[in-house]
Design a protein around this motif. Structure first.
Motif, PDB file in Angstrom:
ATOM      1  N   VAL A 205      -0.603  -0.687  -4.638  1.00  0.00           N
ATOM      2  CA  VAL A 205      -1.727   0.254  -4.731  1.00  0.00           C
ATOM      3  C   VAL A 205      -1.225   1.637  -4.372  1.00  0.00           C
ATOM      4  CG1 VAL A 205      -3.990   0.886  -3.798  1.00  0.00           C
ATOM      5  CG2 VAL A 205      -3.354  -1.534  -3.987  1.00  0.00           C
ATOM      6  N   SER A 206      -1.523   2.622  -5.192  1.00  0.00           N
ATOM      7  CA  SER A 206      -1.185   3.994  -4.816  1.00  0.00           C
ATOM      8  C   SER A 206      -2.227   4.947  -5.382  1.00  0.00           C
ATOM      9  CB  SER A 206       0.217   4.368  -5.298  1.00  0.00           C
ATOM     10  OG  SER A 206       0.708   5.448  -4.528  1.00  0.00           O
ATOM     11  N   ASN A 207      -2.395   6.075  -4.686  1.00  0.00           N
ATOM     12  CA  ASN A 207      -3.474   6.977  -5.075  1.00  0.00           C
ATOM     13  C   ASN A 207      -3.067   7.985  -6.146  1.00  0.00           C
ATOM     14  OD1 ASN A 207      -1.823   8.520  -3.517  1.00  0.00           O
ATOM     15  ND2 ASN A 207      -3.355   9.133  -2.017  1.00  0.00           N
ATOM     16  N   ARG A 208      -1.842   7.842  -6.658  1.00  0.00           N
ATOM     17  CA  ARG A 208      -1.503   8.630  -7.850  1.00  0.00           C
ATOM     18  C   ARG A 208      -0.684   7.753  -8.795  1.00  0.00           C
ATOM     19  NH1 ARG A 208       0.723  12.305  -3.447  1.00  0.00           N
ATOM     20  NH2 ARG A 208       2.864  11.662  -3.127  1.00  0.00           N
ATOM     21  N   PRO A 209      -0.720   8.088 -10.095  1.00  0.00           N
ATOM     22  CA  PRO A 209      -0.095   7.182 -11.066  1.00  0.00           C
ATOM     23  C   PRO A 209       1.422   7.275 -11.105  1.00  0.00           C
ATOM     24  CG  PRO A 209      -1.096   9.061 -12.188  1.00  0.00           C
ATOM     25  CD  PRO A 209      -1.459   9.179 -10.737  1.00  0.00           C
TER      26      PRO A 209
ATOM     27  N   LEU B   5       0.846  -1.203   0.000  1.00  0.00           N
ATOM     28  CA  LEU B   5       0.000   0.000   0.000  1.00  0.00           C
ATOM     29  C   LEU B   5       0.874   1.244   0.000  1.00  0.00           C
ATOM     30  CD1 LEU B   5      -2.523  -1.158   2.775  1.00  0.00           C
ATOM     31  CD2 LEU B   5      -2.672  -1.523   0.290  1.00  0.00           C
ATOM     32  N   GLY B   6       0.860   1.986  -1.107  1.00  0.00           N
ATOM     33  CA  GLY B   6       1.645   3.224  -1.187  1.00  0.00           C
ATOM     34  C   GLY B   6       2.760   3.116  -2.207  1.00  0.00           C
ATOM     35  N   GLY B   7       2.796   4.086  -3.129  1.00  0.00           N
ATOM     36  CA  GLY B   7       3.787   4.041  -4.210  1.00  0.00           C
ATOM     37  C   GLY B   7       4.822   5.139  -4.082  1.00  0.00           C
TER      38      GLY B   7
ATOM     39  N   ASP C  48       7.972   6.128   5.927  1.00  0.00           N
ATOM     40  CA  ASP C  48       7.412   7.170   6.800  1.00  0.00           C
ATOM     41  C   ASP C  48       6.194   6.689   7.584  1.00  0.00           C
ATOM     42  OD1 ASP C  48       9.349   8.841   5.803  1.00  0.00           O
ATOM     43  OD2 ASP C  48       7.971  10.368   5.027  1.00  0.00           O
ATOM     44  N   ALA C  49       5.500   5.666   7.096  1.00  0.00           N
ATOM     45  CA  ALA C  49       4.298   5.159   7.782  1.00  0.00           C
ATOM     46  C   ALA C  49       4.636   4.490   9.109  1.00  0.00           C
ATOM     47  CB  ALA C  49       3.565   4.152   6.884  1.00  0.00           C
ATOM     48  N   ALA C  50       5.869   4.010   9.238  1.00  0.00           N
ATOM     49  CA  ALA C  50       6.261   3.222  10.414  1.00  0.00           C
ATOM     50  C   ALA C  50       6.855   4.122  11.503  1.00  0.00           C
ATOM     51  CB  ALA C  50       7.292   2.174  10.001  1.00  0.00           C
TER      52      ALA C  50
ATOM     53  N   ILE D  60      21.492   9.574   9.240  1.00  0.00           N
ATOM     54  CA  ILE D  60      21.073  10.678   8.374  1.00  0.00           C
ATOM     55  C   ILE D  60      22.102  10.804   7.267  1.00  0.00           C
ATOM     56  CG2 ILE D  60      20.803  13.198   8.268  1.00  0.00           C
ATOM     57  CD1 ILE D  60      19.602  13.044  11.089  1.00  0.00           C
ATOM     58  N   THR D  61      21.643  10.742   6.031  1.00  0.00           N
ATOM     59  CA  THR D  61      22.533  10.944   4.891  1.00  0.00           C
ATOM     60  C   THR D  61      21.806  11.781   3.880  1.00  0.00           C
ATOM     61  OG1 THR D  61      23.595   8.795   5.201  1.00  0.00           O
ATOM     62  CG2 THR D  61      23.823   9.776   3.040  1.00  0.00           C
ATOM     63  N   CYS D  62      22.361  12.909   3.514  1.00  0.00           N
ATOM     64  CA  CYS D  62      21.731  13.667   2.428  1.00  0.00           C
ATOM     65  C   CYS D  62      22.726  14.604   1.760  1.00  0.00           C
ATOM     66  CB  CYS D  62      20.526  14.450   2.935  1.00  0.00           C
ATOM     67  SG  CYS D  62      20.877  15.658   4.178  1.00  0.00           S
TER      68      CYS D  62
HETATM   69  C1  LIG Z   1      10.681  18.269  -0.060  1.00  0.00           C
HETATM   70  C2  LIG Z   1      11.280  17.009   0.497  1.00  0.00           C
HETATM   71  C3  LIG Z   1      12.622  16.746   0.285  1.00  0.00           C
HETATM   72  C4  LIG Z   1      13.195  15.583   0.804  1.00  0.00           C
HETATM   73  N1  LIG Z   1      14.526  15.347   0.599  1.00  0.00           N
HETATM   74  C5  LIG Z   1      15.069  14.187   1.034  1.00  0.00           C
HETATM   75  C6  LIG Z   1      16.452  13.883   0.764  1.00  0.00           C
HETATM   76  O1  LIG Z   1      17.168  14.695   0.163  1.00  0.00           O
HETATM   77  N2  LIG Z   1      16.927  12.690   1.187  1.00  0.00           N
HETATM   78  C7  LIG Z   1      16.154  11.785   1.847  1.00  0.00           C
HETATM   79  O2  LIG Z   1      16.628  10.690   2.197  1.00  0.00           O
HETATM   80  N3  LIG Z   1      14.844  12.051   2.132  1.00  0.00           N
HETATM   81  C8  LIG Z   1      14.303  13.219   1.741  1.00  0.00           C
HETATM   82  N4  LIG Z   1      12.987  13.493   2.014  1.00  0.00           N
HETATM   83  C9  LIG Z   1      12.193  12.506   2.777  1.00  0.00           C
HETATM   84  C10 LIG Z   1      11.672  11.412   1.863  1.00  0.00           C
HETATM   85  O3  LIG Z   1      11.089  11.982   0.705  1.00  0.00           O
HETATM   86  C11 LIG Z   1      10.643  10.571   2.609  1.00  0.00           C
HETATM   87  O4  LIG Z   1      11.247  10.037   3.753  1.00  0.00           O
HETATM   88  C12 LIG Z   1      10.155   9.466   1.700  1.00  0.00           C
HETATM   89  O5  LIG Z   1       9.406  10.033   0.643  1.00  0.00           O
HETATM   90  C13 LIG Z   1       9.306   8.456   2.461  1.00  0.00           C
HETATM   91  O6  LIG Z   1       8.874   7.501   1.551  1.00  0.00           O
HETATM   92  P1  LIG Z   1       7.523   6.687   1.801  1.00  0.00           P
HETATM   93  O7  LIG Z   1       7.370   5.811   0.621  1.00  0.00           O
HETATM   94  O8  LIG Z   1       7.547   6.077   3.133  1.00  0.00           O
HETATM   95  O9  LIG Z   1       6.386   7.803   1.838  1.00  0.00           O
HETATM   96  P2  LIG Z   1       5.885   8.765   0.673  1.00  0.00           P
HETATM   97  O10 LIG Z   1       7.008   9.202  -0.190  1.00  0.00           O
HETATM   98  O11 LIG Z   1       5.071   9.792   1.357  1.00  0.00           O
HETATM   99  O12 LIG Z   1       4.948   7.846  -0.218  1.00  0.00           O
HETATM  100  C14 LIG Z   1       3.702   7.441   0.183  1.00  0.00           C
HETATM  101  C15 LIG Z   1       2.900   7.040  -1.038  1.00  0.00           C
HETATM  102  O13 LIG Z   1       1.630   6.523  -0.623  1.00  0.00           O
HETATM  103  C16 LIG Z   1       0.611   7.121  -1.365  1.00  0.00           C
HETATM  104  N5  LIG Z   1      -0.597   7.190  -0.519  1.00  0.00           N
HETATM  105  C17 LIG Z   1      -0.805   7.970   0.566  1.00  0.00           C
HETATM  106  N6  LIG Z   1      -2.026   7.763   1.071  1.00  0.00           N
HETATM  107  C18 LIG Z   1      -2.606   6.831   0.287  1.00  0.00           C
HETATM  108  C19 LIG Z   1      -3.866   6.200   0.288  1.00  0.00           C
HETATM  109  N7  LIG Z   1      -4.803   6.472   1.215  1.00  0.00           N
HETATM  110  N8  LIG Z   1      -4.140   5.310  -0.673  1.00  0.00           N
HETATM  111  C20 LIG Z   1      -3.212   4.998  -1.623  1.00  0.00           C
HETATM  112  N9  LIG Z   1      -2.003   5.557  -1.674  1.00  0.00           N
HETATM  113  C21 LIG Z   1      -1.690   6.459  -0.726  1.00  0.00           C
HETATM  114  C22 LIG Z   1       1.133   8.499  -1.771  1.00  0.00           C
HETATM  115  O14 LIG Z   1       0.538   8.946  -2.960  1.00  0.00           O
HETATM  116  C23 LIG Z   1       2.622   8.218  -1.969  1.00  0.00           C
HETATM  117  O15 LIG Z   1       2.885   7.815  -3.281  1.00  0.00           O
HETATM  118  C24 LIG Z   1      12.399  14.672   1.539  1.00  0.00           C
HETATM  119  C25 LIG Z   1      11.044  14.945   1.753  1.00  0.00           C
HETATM  120  C26 LIG Z   1      10.476  16.104   1.257  1.00  0.00           C
HETATM  121  C27 LIG Z   1       9.017  16.370   1.500  1.00  0.00           C
END
Ligand SMILES: Cc1cc2nc3c(=O)[nH]c(=O)nc-3n(C[C@H](O)[C@H](O)[C@H](O)COP(=O)(O)OP(=O)(O)OC[C@H]3O[C@@H](n4cnc5c(N)ncnc54)[C@H](O)[C@@H]3O)c2cc1C
Length: 388
Positions: free
Chosen positions: A31-35, A8-10, A287-289, A334-336
């Protein structure tokens, strides 16, 4: 028939989990809510106009075809850990393994809707770009950028991208010969924003703001926003023509409404192997965890990918009846590459080291190259580099 995993989540976490699970022989539905996957780390350049929106997007349908998993565009309305299932657009989907990877929500301080932002809704970057470009066309103005805290979970606080955007806007204004006509201010409720990156990095970043003539409002609680400014606890107001604010993360509503165990801030509780305790076959990554680790830990894209790989390895171990489990905990750090528009700084912090390496000029191109590599490697157009 191979067993089935429902991811769940793309985003970074979900896509990496789907790829890794597929490579380990499972049938996978993502499954993700955007393409598209939105590559947040390179989205700051949408705001400054350096990159078109489309260049920061990765087509999930295309990636799914290249890796042989199924992609469903839909909104997860609810989840059941006990049923290893989710309701997506009104339809129940169930699997042998459920991987929760849909990131989090954001806290909503009073008036936050009156600000511009980055993160969250990808279109927000486009709206911020348009607002910035309209202000630049006026030739003068006051721009404030800041981020908020989450007292329940410091790891959900995200300040790095705001530093990056401020540096990039400063560079943009200088290139256009407009810097003198704009007042820039950085605000954050903590006395020393960016401290999670380590003392060396935070000293250098704050020093850099001062050197560039960016004003600072640190250590004052934000009580709200108005159309023309930021309000603070002490009754003061920072007057602005454009406010860009990145709120801290909060638990996802579908997690908060579920039977899954969660932290005080609403993130899914997991063990070091990304398994959800008491719910066999349920995993949470990214990020969900609820991230464990040192006090300065931070939710980041690279940690999200490590968690996805760990979860996939452990799913495979469960499937094969093997007892060993991998853990993401040794990889929390932390790495960036903190971009500045005309260079970058490599920031690294782990249990033993704190590093901040200035990379003038070349750093900016390295971060751009990383963005291109990320997309090409997910499309299988270039080989994956170890750990990336
Ligand atoms: C501006 C910005 C810059 C960043 N820069 C860095 C960086 O330089 N280095 C680094 O390591 N990290 C960086 N981060 C952090 C990093 O982007 C996040 O930690 C990472 O995106 C987490 O990935 P994720 O897949 O857990 O969550 P997300 O990237 O938030 O992905 C979640 C996905 O789930 C989908 N979703 C949400 N709700 C639903 C639902 N109800 N139904 C279906 N789909 C759903 C969303 O559309 C999304 O595609 C940055 C974050 C931001 C905002």
């Amino acid at each position: 028939m191979p067993n089935h995993a429902l991811v769940l989540g793309g985003g970074f976490a979900g896509l990496e989990a789907a790829i890794q699970l597929r490579q380990r022989g499972l049938e996978v539905t993502l499954v993700s809510n955007r393409p598209f996957l939105f590559v947040y780390p390179t989205s700051i350049w949408v705001v400054t106009g350096e990159k078109p929106f489309e260049e920061v997007c990765l087509d999930l349908g295309d990636v799914a075809r290249r890796h042989g998993f199924r992609f469903v565009e839909g909104t997860v309305e609810s989840i059941s850990g006990a049923g290893r299932s989710a309701v997506v657009n009104g339809e129940k989907l169930a699997a042998d393994h459920l991987v929760v990877a849909f990131g989090g929500d954001r806290l909503k301080p009073k008036g936050a809707e009156l600000t511009h932002t980055i993160g969250g809704d990808p279109q927000a970057a486009v709206r911020a770009r348009d607002a910035l470009s309209a202000l630049l066309a006026r030739g003068r103005g006051r721009i404030a950028m800041g981020f908020g805290g989450n007292p329940k979970d410091g790891s959900a606080v995200r300040g790095g991208p705001v530093f990056e955007l401020m540096f990039n806007v400063d560079t943009l204004l200088r290139r256009r010969g407009l810097r003198e006509a704009f007042e820039l201010t950085f605000f954050a409720p903590m006395p020393s924003p960016g401290e999670r990156m380590g003392k060396k990095a935070v000293g250098a970043l704050q020093g850099m703001l001062g050197k560039l003539g960016v004003g600072a409002r640190f250590g004052k609680k934000i009580t709200g926003f108005e159309r023309d400014g930021v309000l603070f606890e002490d009754g003061s107001k920072l007057e602005t023509d454009l406010t860009i604010f990145l709120p801290a993360g909060d638990g996802h509503p579908a997690v908060k409404g579920s039977d899954l165990p969660r932290s005080e801030a609403g993130f899914v509780t997991v063990d070091g192997g990304c398994a959800v305790p008491g719910f066999p076959g349920v995993w949470a990554v990214g990020d969900a965890a609820a991230l464990q680790g040192p006090d300065w830990r931070a939710k980041q894209g690279h940690v999200a990918e490590v968690m996805a790989r760990v979860a996939a390895a452990n799913v495979a171990a469960v499937e094969a009846g093997r007892p060993e489990r991998e853990s993401y905990l040794p990889h929390v750090g932390i790495t960036c590459l903190l971009d500045m528009g005309n260079g970058a700084a490599y920031v690294h912090r782990d249990d033993v080291t704190e590093r901040m390496v200035p990379l003038p000029v070349v750093g900016h191109w390295m971060k751009q190259a990383w963005g291109a590599y990320y997309k090409a490697s997910k499309r299988r157009q270039v080989p994956r580099l170890p750990g990336m």
